[in-house]
Design a protein around this motif. Structure first.
Motif, PDB file in Angstrom:
ATOM      1  N   ILE A 195       0.855  -1.184   0.000  1.00 17.06           N
ATOM      2  CA  ILE A 195       0.000   0.000   0.000  1.00 17.06           C
ATOM      3  C   ILE A 195       0.895   1.239   0.000  1.00 17.06           C
ATOM      4  N   LEU A 196       0.669   2.121  -0.966  1.00 18.94           N
ATOM      5  CA  LEU A 196       1.456   3.341  -1.071  1.00 18.94           C
ATOM      6  C   LEU A 196       0.514   4.538  -1.092  1.00 18.94           C
ATOM      7  N   CYS A 197       0.732   5.459  -0.178  1.00 24.40           N
ATOM      8  CA  CYS A 197      -0.003   6.726  -0.148  1.00 24.40           C
ATOM      9  C   CYS A 197       1.021   7.838  -0.266  1.00 24.40           C
ATOM     10  N   LEU A 198       0.845   8.689  -1.247  1.00 22.79           N
ATOM     11  CA  LEU A 198       1.774   9.804  -1.458  1.00 22.79           C
ATOM     12  C   LEU A 198       1.138  11.106  -0.986  1.00 22.79           C
ATOM     13  N   THR A 199       1.944  11.921  -0.336  1.00 28.72           N
ATOM     14  CA  THR A 199       1.507  13.254   0.062  1.00 28.72           C
ATOM     15  C   THR A 199       2.612  14.235  -0.307  1.00 28.72           C
ATOM     16  N   TYR A 200       2.308  15.506  -0.213  1.00 24.38           N
ATOM     17  CA  TYR A 200       3.306  16.520  -0.533  1.00 24.38           C
ATOM     18  C   TYR A 200       4.154  16.918   0.660  1.00 24.38           C
ATOM     19  N   THR A 201       3.668  16.671   1.860  1.00 23.17           N
ATOM     20  CA  THR A 201       4.407  17.127   3.035  1.00 23.17           C
ATOM     21  C   THR A 201       4.476  16.035   4.100  1.00 23.17           C
ATOM     22  N   LYS A 202       5.478  16.137   4.964  1.00 24.81           N
ATOM     23  CA  LYS A 202       5.569  15.222   6.102  1.00 24.81           C
ATOM     24  C   LYS A 202       4.398  15.428   7.041  1.00 24.81           C
ATOM     25  N   ALA A 203       3.944  16.666   7.157  1.00 25.86           N
ATOM     26  CA  ALA A 203       2.793  16.950   8.026  1.00 25.86           C
ATOM     27  C   ALA A 203       1.547  16.208   7.542  1.00 25.86           C
ATOM     28  N   ALA A 204       1.341  16.180   6.242  1.00 26.43           N
ATOM     29  CA  ALA A 204       0.184  15.469   5.691  1.00 26.43           C
ATOM     30  C   ALA A 204       0.327  13.963   5.904  1.00 26.43           C
ATOM     31  N   ALA A 205       1.525  13.453   5.736  1.00 29.22           N
ATOM     32  CA  ALA A 205       1.759  12.021   5.959  1.00 29.22           C
ATOM     33  C   ALA A 205       1.522  11.666   7.426  1.00 29.22           C
ATOM     34  N   THR A 206       1.976  12.518   8.326  1.00 30.99           N
ATOM     35  CA  THR A 206       1.771  12.296   9.757  1.00 30.99           C
ATOM     36  C   THR A 206       0.282  12.341  10.091  1.00 30.99           C
ATOM     37  N   GLU A 207      -0.436  13.290   9.494  1.00 26.82           N
ATOM     38  CA  GLU A 207      -1.880  13.391   9.723  1.00 26.82           C
ATOM     39  C   GLU A 207      -2.588  12.122   9.260  1.00 26.82           C
ATOM     40  N   MET A 208      -2.209  11.595   8.104  1.00 28.10           N
ATOM     41  CA  MET A 208      -2.820  10.350   7.610  1.00 28.10           C
ATOM     42  C   MET A 208      -2.530   9.203   8.568  1.00 28.10           C
ATOM     43  N   LEU A 209      -1.294   9.075   9.005  1.00 28.89           N
ATOM     44  CA  LEU A 209      -0.924   8.008   9.926  1.00 28.89           C
ATOM     45  C   LEU A 209      -1.695   8.132  11.239  1.00 28.89           C
ATOM     46  N   ASN A 210      -1.786   9.345  11.763  1.00 29.68           N
ATOM     47  CA  ASN A 210      -2.522   9.554  13.010  1.00 29.68           C
ATOM     48  C   ASN A 210      -3.998   9.203  12.869  1.00 29.68           C
ATOM     49  N   ARG A 211      -4.595   9.607  11.760  1.00 29.87           N
ATOM     50  CA  ARG A 211      -6.024   9.295  11.543  1.00 29.87           C
ATOM     51  C   ARG A 211      -6.251   7.801  11.371  1.00 29.87           C
ATOM     52  N   LEU A 212      -5.368   7.150  10.622  1.00 26.74           N
ATOM     53  CA  LEU A 212      -5.503   5.705  10.432  1.00 26.74           C
ATOM     54  C   LEU A 212      -5.354   4.974  11.759  1.00 26.74           C
ATOM     55  N   SER A 213      -4.369   5.360  12.541  1.00 27.38           N
ATOM     56  CA  SER A 213      -4.160   4.737  13.850  1.00 27.38           C
ATOM     57  C   SER A 213      -5.360   4.967  14.763  1.00 27.38           C
ATOM     58  N   ALA A 214      -5.876   6.176  14.770  1.00 29.13           N
ATOM     59  CA  ALA A 214      -7.028   6.489  15.614  1.00 29.13           C
ATOM     60  C   ALA A 214      -8.256   5.689  15.192  1.00 29.13           C
ATOM     61  N   LYS A 215      -8.450   5.556  13.885  1.00 29.02           N
ATOM     62  CA  LYS A 215      -9.611   4.807  13.404  1.00 29.02           C
ATOM     63  C   LYS A 215      -9.470   3.330  13.749  1.00 29.02           C
ATOM     64  N   ALA A 216      -8.286   2.772  13.563  1.00 32.13           N
ATOM     65  CA  ALA A 216      -8.059   1.360  13.911  1.00 32.13           C
ATOM     66  C   ALA A 216      -8.260   1.149  15.406  1.00 32.13           C
ATOM     67  N   GLN A 217      -7.763   2.077  16.206  1.00 32.15           N
ATOM     68  CA  GLN A 217      -7.942   1.959  17.658  1.00 32.15           C
ATOM     69  C   GLN A 217      -9.421   2.045  18.019  1.00 32.15           C
TER      70      GLN A 217
END
Length: 97
Positions: free
Chosen positions: A43-65
Motif C-alpha cells: 500500500i502506497l499513499c503519497l503526500t506533498y508534506t511530512k505533516a500530511a503524511a503524519t496526519e494520515m498516519l494519526n487518523r488511520l491509527s485512531a480509526k483502527a484503535q
C-alpha cells in the motif's frame, strides 16, 4: 466513491482542493485494502508534506484503535459506512463465539 474504495484490484488517485475530504477518502481506502487482506507493504499513499503524511498516519491509527474498542454491532455499522455489507463483515472480520 465507495465502489472505487472497495475495488482492491485498482489503483486510486485523489486530487482535490483543501478541506474536501481527501484524507478521509484515503484512510477509508487503506482500511478497505486491509480488510481485503492486501499486504500493508504493497500500500502506497503519497503526500506533498511530512505533516500530511503524519496526519494520515494519526487518523488511520485512531480509526483502527476506535474499531478495536467497538462492540460487534458498532464495528459492523462503522464498516458498513465504507460500503461493506454486513454478511461480508461477519465472514471476514468477526468470529462467532
Amino acid at each position: 466513491m465507495l465502489n472505487e474504495i472497495k475495488d482492491v484490484g485498482a489503483s486510486v488517485w485523489i486530487s482535490a482542493s483543501a478541506g474536501t475530504g481527501k484524507t478521509k477518502s484515503l484512510i477509508d481506502r487503506v482500511i478497505a485494502l486491509l480488510l481485503n487482506r492486501v499486504d500493508p507493504a504493497k500500500i502506497l499513499c503519497l503526500t506533498y508534506t511530512k505533516a500530511a503524511a503524519t496526519e494520515m498516519l494519526n487518523r488511520l491509527s485512531a480509526k483502527a484503535q476506535s474499531f478495536s474498542l467497538m462492540s460487534d454491532t458498532e464495528l459492523t455499522d462503522a464498516l458498513s459506512e465504507l460500503g461493506f455489507d454486513k454478511s461480508y463483515l461477519q465472514k471476514r472480520c468477526m468470529k462467532k463465539v
